[in-house]
Scaffold this motif. Sequence first.
Motif, PDB file in Angstrom:
ATOM      1  N   ALA A 179      -0.482  -1.007  -5.574  1.00  0.00           N
ATOM      2  CA  ALA A 179      -0.474   0.448  -5.816  1.00  0.00           C
ATOM      3  C   ALA A 179      -0.649   0.729  -4.617  1.00  0.00           C
ATOM      4  CB  ALA A 179      -1.147   0.352  -6.697  1.00  0.00           C
ATOM      5  N   MET A 180      -1.775   0.483  -3.581  1.00  0.00           N
ATOM      6  CA  MET A 180      -2.267   0.699  -2.297  1.00  0.00           C
ATOM      7  C   MET A 180      -1.027   0.641  -0.891  1.00  0.00           C
ATOM      8  SD  MET A 180      -5.189   2.932  -2.775  1.00  0.00           S
ATOM      9  CE  MET A 180      -5.363   2.876  -0.563  1.00  0.00           C
ATOM     10  N   GLU A 181      -0.436  -0.738  -1.461  1.00  0.00           N
ATOM     11  CA  GLU A 181       0.579  -1.012  -0.153  1.00  0.00           C
ATOM     12  C   GLU A 181       1.321   0.350  -0.977  1.00  0.00           C
ATOM     13  OE1 GLU A 181       0.895  -5.047  -0.614  1.00  0.00           O
ATOM     14  OE2 GLU A 181      -0.785  -5.533   0.007  1.00  0.00           O
ATOM     15  N   LEU A 182       1.722   0.586  -1.574  1.00  0.00           N
ATOM     16  CA  LEU A 182       3.463   1.313  -2.671  1.00  0.00           C
ATOM     17  C   LEU A 182       2.511   2.694  -1.895  1.00  0.00           C
ATOM     18  CD1 LEU A 182       6.071   1.799  -3.164  1.00  0.00           C
ATOM     19  CD2 LEU A 182       4.785   1.245  -5.854  1.00  0.00           C
ATOM     20  N   LEU A 183       1.508   3.177  -2.105  1.00  0.00           N
ATOM     21  CA  LEU A 183       1.523   4.865  -1.944  1.00  0.00           C
ATOM     22  C   LEU A 183       1.531   4.404  -0.505  1.00  0.00           C
ATOM     23  CD1 LEU A 183      -1.464   5.397  -5.167  1.00  0.00           C
ATOM     24  CD2 LEU A 183       1.057   6.341  -4.488  1.00  0.00           C
ATOM     25  N   VAL A 184       0.664   4.412  -0.169  1.00  0.00           N
ATOM     26  CA  VAL A 184       0.984   4.087   1.590  1.00  0.00           C
ATOM     27  C   VAL A 184       2.394   3.778   2.484  1.00  0.00           C
ATOM     28  CG1 VAL A 184       0.151   2.347   3.715  1.00  0.00           C
ATOM     29  CG2 VAL A 184      -1.800   3.288   2.567  1.00  0.00           C
ATOM     30  N   ALA A 185       3.430   3.744   1.950  1.00  0.00           N
ATOM     31  CA  ALA A 185       4.450   3.716   2.594  1.00  0.00           C
ATOM     32  C   ALA A 185       5.000   4.904   2.376  1.00  0.00           C
ATOM     33  CB  ALA A 185       5.459   1.963   1.618  1.00  0.00           C
ATOM     34  N   VAL A 186       4.443   5.273   0.806  1.00  0.00           N
ATOM     35  CA  VAL A 186       5.227   6.187  -0.171  1.00  0.00           C
ATOM     36  C   VAL A 186       5.624   7.555   0.904  1.00  0.00           C
ATOM     37  CG1 VAL A 186       5.331   8.006  -1.425  1.00  0.00           C
ATOM     38  CG2 VAL A 186       5.714   5.427  -2.531  1.00  0.00           C
ATOM     39  N   SER A 187       3.782   7.605   1.262  1.00  0.00           N
ATOM     40  CA  SER A 187       2.914   8.273   2.265  1.00  0.00           C
ATOM     41  C   SER A 187       3.518   8.662   3.553  1.00  0.00           C
ATOM     42  CB  SER A 187       1.294   8.762   1.907  1.00  0.00           C
ATOM     43  OG  SER A 187       1.673   9.086   0.991  1.00  0.00           O
ATOM     44  N   ALA A 188       3.542   7.548   3.965  1.00  0.00           N
ATOM     45  CA  ALA A 188       4.662   7.568   5.203  1.00  0.00           C
ATOM     46  C   ALA A 188       5.662   8.096   5.499  1.00  0.00           C
ATOM     47  CB  ALA A 188       3.987   5.955   6.025  1.00  0.00           C
ATOM     48  N   PHE A 189       6.204   7.615   4.786  1.00  0.00           N
ATOM     49  CA  PHE A 189       8.075   7.847   4.478  1.00  0.00           C
ATOM     50  C   PHE A 189       7.734   8.788   4.517  1.00  0.00           C
ATOM     51  CE2 PHE A 189      12.426   8.149   2.781  1.00  0.00           C
ATOM     52  CZ  PHE A 189      13.035   7.509   3.477  1.00  0.00           C
ATOM     53  N   VAL A 190       7.258  10.159   3.565  1.00  0.00           N
ATOM     54  CA  VAL A 190       7.749  11.615   2.758  1.00  0.00           C
ATOM     55  C   VAL A 190       7.035  12.095   3.904  1.00  0.00           C
ATOM     56  CG1 VAL A 190       7.178  13.329   1.108  1.00  0.00           C
ATOM     57  CG2 VAL A 190       7.534  10.621   0.412  1.00  0.00           C
ATOM     58  N   THR A 191       5.763  11.492   4.327  1.00  0.00           N
ATOM     59  CA  THR A 191       5.294  12.637   6.154  1.00  0.00           C
ATOM     60  C   THR A 191       6.537  12.579   7.209  1.00  0.00           C
ATOM     61  OG1 THR A 191       3.075  11.620   5.019  1.00  0.00           O
ATOM     62  CG2 THR A 191       3.078  12.629   7.517  1.00  0.00           C
ATOM     63  N   ALA A 192       7.080  11.741   7.440  1.00  0.00           N
ATOM     64  CA  ALA A 192       8.282  11.229   8.380  1.00  0.00           C
ATOM     65  C   ALA A 192       8.989  12.113   8.309  1.00  0.00           C
ATOM     66  CB  ALA A 192       8.501  10.180   8.810  1.00  0.00           C
ATOM     67  N   ASP A 193       9.176  12.146   7.229  1.00  0.00           N
ATOM     68  CA  ASP A 193      10.433  12.983   6.058  1.00  0.00           C
ATOM     69  C   ASP A 193      10.474  14.737   6.693  1.00  0.00           C
ATOM     70  OD1 ASP A 193      13.027  13.731   5.330  1.00  0.00           O
ATOM     71  OD2 ASP A 193      12.454  13.353   3.060  1.00  0.00           O
ATOM     72  N   ILE A 194       8.964  15.351   6.426  1.00  0.00           N
ATOM     73  CA  ILE A 194       8.969  16.102   6.334  1.00  0.00           C
ATOM     74  C   ILE A 194       8.558  16.553   7.357  1.00  0.00           C
ATOM     75  CG2 ILE A 194       6.819  17.966   5.705  1.00  0.00           C
ATOM     76  CD1 ILE A 194       5.963  16.493   2.804  1.00  0.00           C
ATOM     77  N   CYS A 195       8.158  15.820   7.989  1.00  0.00           N
ATOM     78  CA  CYS A 195       7.414  16.409   9.782  1.00  0.00           C
ATOM     79  C   CYS A 195       8.997  15.588  10.784  1.00  0.00           C
ATOM     80  CB  CYS A 195       6.593  15.874  10.365  1.00  0.00           C
ATOM     81  SG  CYS A 195       4.733  15.498  10.012  1.00  0.00           S
ATOM     82  N   GLY A 196      10.332  15.663  10.438  1.00  0.00           N
ATOM     83  CA  GLY A 196      11.298  15.465  11.167  1.00  0.00           C
ATOM     84  C   GLY A 196      11.040  14.113  12.490  1.00  0.00           C
ATOM     85  N   GLY A 197      10.623  13.425  11.330  1.00  0.00           N
ATOM     86  CA  GLY A 197      10.186  12.077  12.469  1.00  0.00           C
ATOM     87  C   GLY A 197       8.590  11.916  12.199  1.00  0.00           C
ATOM     88  N   ARG A 198       7.534  11.316  13.951  1.00  0.00           N
ATOM     89  CA  ARG A 198       6.577  10.670  13.337  1.00  0.00           C
ATOM     90  C   ARG A 198       6.149  11.990  13.941  1.00  0.00           C
ATOM     91  NH1 ARG A 198       3.906   6.634  14.324  1.00  0.00           N
ATOM     92  NH2 ARG A 198       1.843   6.365  15.261  1.00  0.00           N
ATOM     93  N   PRO A 199       4.535  13.100  12.671  1.00  0.00           N
ATOM     94  CA  PRO A 199       4.260  13.118  13.636  1.00  0.00           C
ATOM     95  C   PRO A 199       3.680  13.900  14.775  1.00  0.00           C
ATOM     96  CG  PRO A 199       3.040  12.873  11.325  1.00  0.00           C
ATOM     97  CD  PRO A 199       4.400  11.545  11.484  1.00  0.00           C
ATOM     98  N   SER A 200       3.608  15.418  15.288  1.00  0.00           N
ATOM     99  CA  SER A 200       2.188  15.308  15.886  1.00  0.00           C
ATOM    100  C   SER A 200       1.390  15.370  15.481  1.00  0.00           C
ATOM    101  CB  SER A 200       3.075  16.550  16.997  1.00  0.00           C
ATOM    102  OG  SER A 200       2.933  18.182  16.186  1.00  0.00           O
ATOM    103  N   SER A 201       0.781  15.746  16.681  1.00  0.00           N
ATOM    104  CA  SER A 201      -1.085  16.142  15.934  1.00  0.00           C
ATOM    105  C   SER A 201      -1.759  17.273  15.744  1.00  0.00           C
ATOM    106  CB  SER A 201      -2.354  15.638  17.285  1.00  0.00           C
ATOM    107  OG  SER A 201      -2.256  16.499  18.176  1.00  0.00           O
TER     108      SER A 201
END
Length: 148
Positions: free
Chosen positions: A42-64
């Motif tokens: 579950a943690m592996e899935l949630l981490v992958a989902v959160s990383a993917f959606v964060t990049a999607d929301i920020c248009g790529g790797r987010p700045s600090s």
Amino acid sequence: MKIDDRVEQLVRDTLHWAVKRRPVEFDEALKAFSDESTRQQAMELLVAVSAFVTADICGGRPSSGQLQELASEVAEAEAWSSASSAEVEAFLAAILTGRSLPDVLPAASAVVLAFVVAASLLSMRPKGEGEWWFNYLDKVEAAIEAAG
């Protein structure tokens, strides 16, 4: 990443209560992750989902700065969970840099944050008319599995 159907359903059920901001039901749903294997998957899935959606929301790797802003938005939206902006930022920074969550957060906090952050990100991302967070999750999971 191959997603186990049983774990996926448990994660979706728990995310449902986090999206609805229903702490009693959310706490009950967390009890389904009682064994280490299920919790780890579950943690592996949630981490992958959160990383993917964060990049999607920020248009790529987010700045600090983007990461701080996103963490603040999540903490504010999910005040019911008592997740602080600093905890959300630490969680996101760790998953985006590949750091081990136990090095950054206590295990119990990491599990709750994984669900709360994923639920918040899935529900805050703009979606098309008639599309819900779980429709977006279907697309995210398909991309995660396709990426291997």
